[in-house]
Design a protein around this motif. Sequence first.
Motif, PDB file in Angstrom:
ATOM      1  N   PHE A 237       0.851  -1.191   0.000  1.00 50.35           N
ATOM      2  CA  PHE A 237       0.000   0.000   0.000  1.00 50.35           C
ATOM      3  C   PHE A 237       0.883   1.235   0.000  1.00 50.35           C
ATOM      4  CE2 PHE A 237      -2.625   3.316   1.883  1.00 50.35           C
ATOM      5  CZ  PHE A 237      -3.814   3.160   1.169  1.00 50.35           C
ATOM      6  N   CYS A 238       0.715   2.086  -1.013  1.00 45.95           N
ATOM      7  CA  CYS A 238       1.493   3.317  -1.129  1.00 45.95           C
ATOM      8  C   CYS A 238       0.816   4.391  -0.284  1.00 45.95           C
ATOM      9  CB  CYS A 238       1.596   3.735  -2.594  1.00 45.95           C
ATOM     10  SG  CYS A 238       2.510   5.289  -2.822  1.00 45.95           S
ATOM     11  N   GLU A 239       1.521   4.878   0.753  1.00 43.72           N
ATOM     12  CA  GLU A 239       0.948   5.875   1.645  1.00 43.72           C
ATOM     13  C   GLU A 239       0.797   7.226   0.955  1.00 43.72           C
ATOM     14  OE1 GLU A 239      -0.276   5.382   4.460  1.00 43.72           O
ATOM     15  OE2 GLU A 239       0.508   3.473   5.183  1.00 43.72           O
ATOM     16  N   LEU A 240       1.727   7.536   0.062  1.00 41.63           N
ATOM     17  CA  LEU A 240       1.676   8.830  -0.593  1.00 41.63           C
ATOM     18  C   LEU A 240       0.514   8.908  -1.575  1.00 41.63           C
ATOM     19  CD1 LEU A 240       2.966  11.599  -1.046  1.00 41.63           C
ATOM     20  CD2 LEU A 240       4.426  10.542  -2.800  1.00 41.63           C
ATOM     21  N   CYS A 241       0.334   7.865  -2.359  1.00 41.25           N
ATOM     22  CA  CYS A 241      -0.740   7.845  -3.365  1.00 41.25           C
ATOM     23  C   CYS A 241      -2.052   7.309  -2.813  1.00 41.25           C
ATOM     24  CB  CYS A 241      -0.318   7.008  -4.571  1.00 41.25           C
ATOM     25  SG  CYS A 241       1.191   7.600  -5.378  1.00 41.25           S
ATOM     26  N   ASP A 242      -2.007   6.723  -1.623  1.00 43.71           N
ATOM     27  CA  ASP A 242      -3.199   6.200  -0.953  1.00 43.71           C
ATOM     28  C   ASP A 242      -3.908   5.174  -1.832  1.00 43.71           C
ATOM     29  OD1 ASP A 242      -4.952   5.999   1.194  1.00 43.71           O
ATOM     30  OD2 ASP A 242      -6.363   7.435   0.312  1.00 43.71           O
ATOM     31  N   ARG A 243      -3.130   4.174  -2.283  1.00 41.04           N
ATOM     32  CA  ARG A 243      -3.708   3.139  -3.121  1.00 41.04           C
ATOM     33  C   ARG A 243      -2.857   1.881  -3.020  1.00 41.04           C
ATOM     34  NH1 ARG A 243      -2.513   4.667  -9.344  1.00 41.04           N
ATOM     35  NH2 ARG A 243      -2.951   2.437  -9.540  1.00 41.04           N
ATOM     36  N   PRO A 244      -3.457   0.681  -3.197  1.00 36.29           N
ATOM     37  CA  PRO A 244      -2.689  -0.562  -3.186  1.00 36.29           C
ATOM     38  C   PRO A 244      -1.796  -0.647  -4.416  1.00 36.29           C
ATOM     39  CG  PRO A 244      -5.018  -0.982  -2.748  1.00 36.29           C
ATOM     40  CD  PRO A 244      -4.916   0.417  -3.238  1.00 36.29           C
ATOM     41  N   VAL A 245      -0.627  -1.228  -4.239  1.00 32.78           N
ATOM     42  CA  VAL A 245       0.331  -1.404  -5.333  1.00 32.78           C
ATOM     43  C   VAL A 245       0.949  -2.794  -5.224  1.00 32.78           C
ATOM     44  CG1 VAL A 245       0.840   1.052  -5.553  1.00 32.78           C
ATOM     45  CG2 VAL A 245       2.162  -0.344  -3.958  1.00 32.78           C
ATOM     46  N   CYS A 246       1.676  -3.171  -6.271  1.00 34.82           N
ATOM     47  CA  CYS A 246       2.374  -4.459  -6.284  1.00 34.82           C
ATOM     48  C   CYS A 246       3.880  -4.217  -6.140  1.00 34.82           C
ATOM     49  CB  CYS A 246       2.042  -5.219  -7.559  1.00 34.82           C
ATOM     50  SG  CYS A 246       2.714  -4.434  -9.044  1.00 34.82           S
ATOM     51  N   ARG A 247       4.655  -5.316  -6.204  1.00 34.96           N
ATOM     52  CA  ARG A 247       6.116  -5.199  -6.056  1.00 34.96           C
ATOM     53  C   ARG A 247       6.735  -4.428  -7.211  1.00 34.96           C
ATOM     54  NH1 ARG A 247       7.830 -11.313  -5.207  1.00 34.96           N
ATOM     55  NH2 ARG A 247       6.435 -11.422  -7.036  1.00 34.96           N
ATOM     56  N   ASP A 248       6.186  -4.632  -8.441  1.00 35.73           N
ATOM     57  CA  ASP A 248       6.734  -3.922  -9.586  1.00 35.73           C
ATOM     58  C   ASP A 248       6.420  -2.431  -9.532  1.00 35.73           C
ATOM     59  OD1 ASP A 248       7.673  -6.324 -10.399  1.00 35.73           O
ATOM     60  OD2 ASP A 248       6.165  -6.634 -11.987  1.00 35.73           O
ATOM     61  N   CYS A 249       5.305  -2.071  -8.890  1.00 34.07           N
ATOM     62  CA  CYS A 249       4.909  -0.658  -8.824  1.00 34.07           C
ATOM     63  C   CYS A 249       5.864   0.139  -7.937  1.00 34.07           C
ATOM     64  CB  CYS A 249       3.492  -0.527  -8.297  1.00 34.07           C
ATOM     65  SG  CYS A 249       2.224  -1.109  -9.449  1.00 34.07           S
ATOM     66  N   VAL A 250       6.321  -0.482  -6.819  1.00 35.09           N
ATOM     67  CA  VAL A 250       7.157   0.267  -5.878  1.00 35.09           C
ATOM     68  C   VAL A 250       8.554   0.513  -6.443  1.00 35.09           C
ATOM     69  CG1 VAL A 250       5.869  -0.580  -3.899  1.00 35.09           C
ATOM     70  CG2 VAL A 250       7.850  -1.856  -4.711  1.00 35.09           C
ATOM     71  N   VAL A 251       8.944  -0.263  -7.480  1.00 31.20           N
ATOM     72  CA  VAL A 251      10.247  -0.023  -8.085  1.00 31.20           C
ATOM     73  C   VAL A 251      10.116   0.752  -9.391  1.00 31.20           C
ATOM     74  CG1 VAL A 251      11.254  -2.068  -7.031  1.00 31.20           C
ATOM     75  CG2 VAL A 251      10.179  -2.252  -9.296  1.00 31.20           C
ATOM     76  N   GLY A 252       8.879   1.051  -9.733  1.00 26.04           N
ATOM     77  CA  GLY A 252       8.651   1.777 -10.973  1.00 26.04           C
ATOM     78  C   GLY A 252       7.967   3.104 -10.709  1.00 26.04           C
ATOM     79  N   GLU A 253       6.697   3.140 -10.965  1.00 24.50           N
ATOM     80  CA  GLU A 253       5.935   4.384 -10.854  1.00 24.50           C
ATOM     81  C   GLU A 253       5.965   4.950  -9.451  1.00 24.50           C
ATOM     82  OE1 GLU A 253       1.321   5.916 -11.537  1.00 24.50           O
ATOM     83  OE2 GLU A 253       1.907   3.839 -11.977  1.00 24.50           O
ATOM     84  N   HIS A 254       5.971   4.111  -8.440  1.00 25.20           N
ATOM     85  CA  HIS A 254       5.906   4.567  -7.044  1.00 25.20           C
ATOM     86  C   HIS A 254       7.285   4.496  -6.371  1.00 25.20           C
ATOM     87  CE1 HIS A 254       1.435   4.583  -6.991  1.00 25.20           C
ATOM     88  NE2 HIS A 254       1.585   3.578  -7.885  1.00 25.20           N
ATOM     89  N   ARG A 255       8.316   4.593  -7.125  1.00 24.08           N
ATOM     90  CA  ARG A 255       9.670   4.543  -6.551  1.00 24.08           C
ATOM     91  C   ARG A 255       9.845   5.725  -5.580  1.00 24.08           C
ATOM     92  NH1 ARG A 255      14.595   2.371  -8.083  1.00 24.08           N
ATOM     93  NH2 ARG A 255      13.649   1.571  -9.997  1.00 24.08           N
TER      94      ARG A 255
END
Length: 615
Positions: A237-255
């Motif tokens: 869960f991305c605290e900044l964007c307030d939405r669930p994410v996956c492992r690939d998201c945290v190293v990409g768009e939500h880095r």
Amino acid sequence: MGGPSLGPWAQSEGAKEVVPMAYQRGFLRGPLASPVATAIDSPRKRVTLAVLCRSPPAPLSSAPRPPARGPWLGPAPRRRSGPKMWDFQTLLEAAAVTLAGGGAPSGEGRPRRTELKPPSLQPQIGILCPVCDAQVDLPMGGVKALTIDHLAMNDVMLESLRGEGQGLVCDLCSDRKVEKRCQTCKANLCHFCCQAHRRQKKTTYHTMVDLKDLKGYSRLGKPILCPAHPAEELRLFCELCDRPVCRDCVVGEHRGHPYDFTSNVIHKHGDSVRELLRGTQPHVEALEEALAQIRGTNTALQKQVEAVAADVRTFSEGYIKAIEEHRDKLLKQLEDIRVQKENSLQLQKAQLEQLLADMRTGVEFTEHLLTSGSDLEILITKGVVVERLTKLNKVEYSTHPGVNDKICFSPQQKAGRCHGYEVYGAINTKEVDPAKCVLQGEDLHRAREKQTASFTLLCKDSAGESMGRGGDSVQVAVVPKDKKDSPVRTLVQDNKDGSYYISYTPKEPGVYTVLVCIKEQHVQGSPFTVTVRKRHRPHPGVFHCCTFCSSGGQKTARCACGGTMPGGYLGCGHGHKGHPGRPHWSCCGKVTEKSECTWTGGQSAPRSLLRTVAL
């Protein structure tokens, strides 16, 4: 209520339109529509999107859909040739195509998928929630960008599984009918893929459950995949964007964004949702109470309306019954009047016919005697003839009918009460005769300026009997003799008993002409004149025996009678000079108590008179 949706699935009405269309166009085979309809009509009602558009959704492309796979599943088995079947997710995607250009058949007769326009060129489209009627604007990504209601998807899946998987296809091969479900992978598998699943070392020990054993389940867990990375599950869960994410998201768009596992942050976000829920629940209770009050008021209103309606019906029925009974009485009275008048006319007719026969006999005999008889015969029968003719000439008879046809109905006249209801309408046989009407009253021929004068009109019929009822047309005019264009306003009050109270207020003294008419005919004594005198002047003094007594022995008190007393008294006294010898008015000297004062108030009036008046 308007935001969540069944992924790209349309709501209830849309789904009911899409599924039969998918069958018609050859996209679906097998009994799939029934479980879908069952799921949509389920009590939870979580399918909340309104109808996406007015036209049918665009068809799917003929390209085969790649099988769903993930780290928890092995490689998908090879497709088997045969009739094409679509899994449930494919059906949802088919229903999610928007109206960006509609679906048009291709050259081969097969439908083709219509691509969405770029977000900058798409018009803003709003949808309506069928549950709460809230309007929701579609995001730039269209229906697919709406928040997915996974609880609703679980309900649809559960309803389908309870129906022995009718219409569901394998999550791996997407061709065959589902027979088992892997509780570890949360995947629906056909018989072939289930065997392959067991043969793989990684999934050998996964728990497989028959579909019939899932009927008692209330929740079927299925991994939620990332829309941007379909092979990854949403676990963070991305605290900044307030939405669930996956492992690939945290190293990409939500880095670089702060994130944590969903299990670690659920308590904080769940508590905030619970806090909002606690704030909303009182409103729910208040609304339920308000609705209960409205229902109670509506029930009371209905009862009151029914009670009042019953009263109205009872009153109306009683009134109608009274009116009908009064009608029958009036008609019977009218019939009695007819019979009475006809009998009188028949009797008068018989009398006149008999008298006419006697007259003719006498006349014929006398004419025959005078023309044919001799002188002696005439002289012999003269006595008898003269006596007969004299007797016939003395017979009194009327040349006018004894009764008339004057019968009228007065609907405004009160006729008493019938069964407790006031009824109106009376039959009258009398007709007012203006020549028999009478005017009476003390102010008939006299009046005073600016004072109301009145008199009474008594209406009578031709026989001189009182009419006993009102309703006649009475016209009254009071006109100054020297100002005929300035009539005085008159008031005629119907006493409902055959009499009329007439009043007027003259503004100036003088001679007035009064005209009283009924049916445009003058009544007896009309027109007549009235002399209006100046306004009555009351006495400002006292009616006393003498000035000495009324003033208490004051020497300066005077009296208009002119009497004086010795000893310097300016007023009158008993037996002294100028006393009239009887009680009189101190202001004008008149000896009549009820009279008009003639004191002019000039210089000759005694100045000390006011003191006497005051005493």
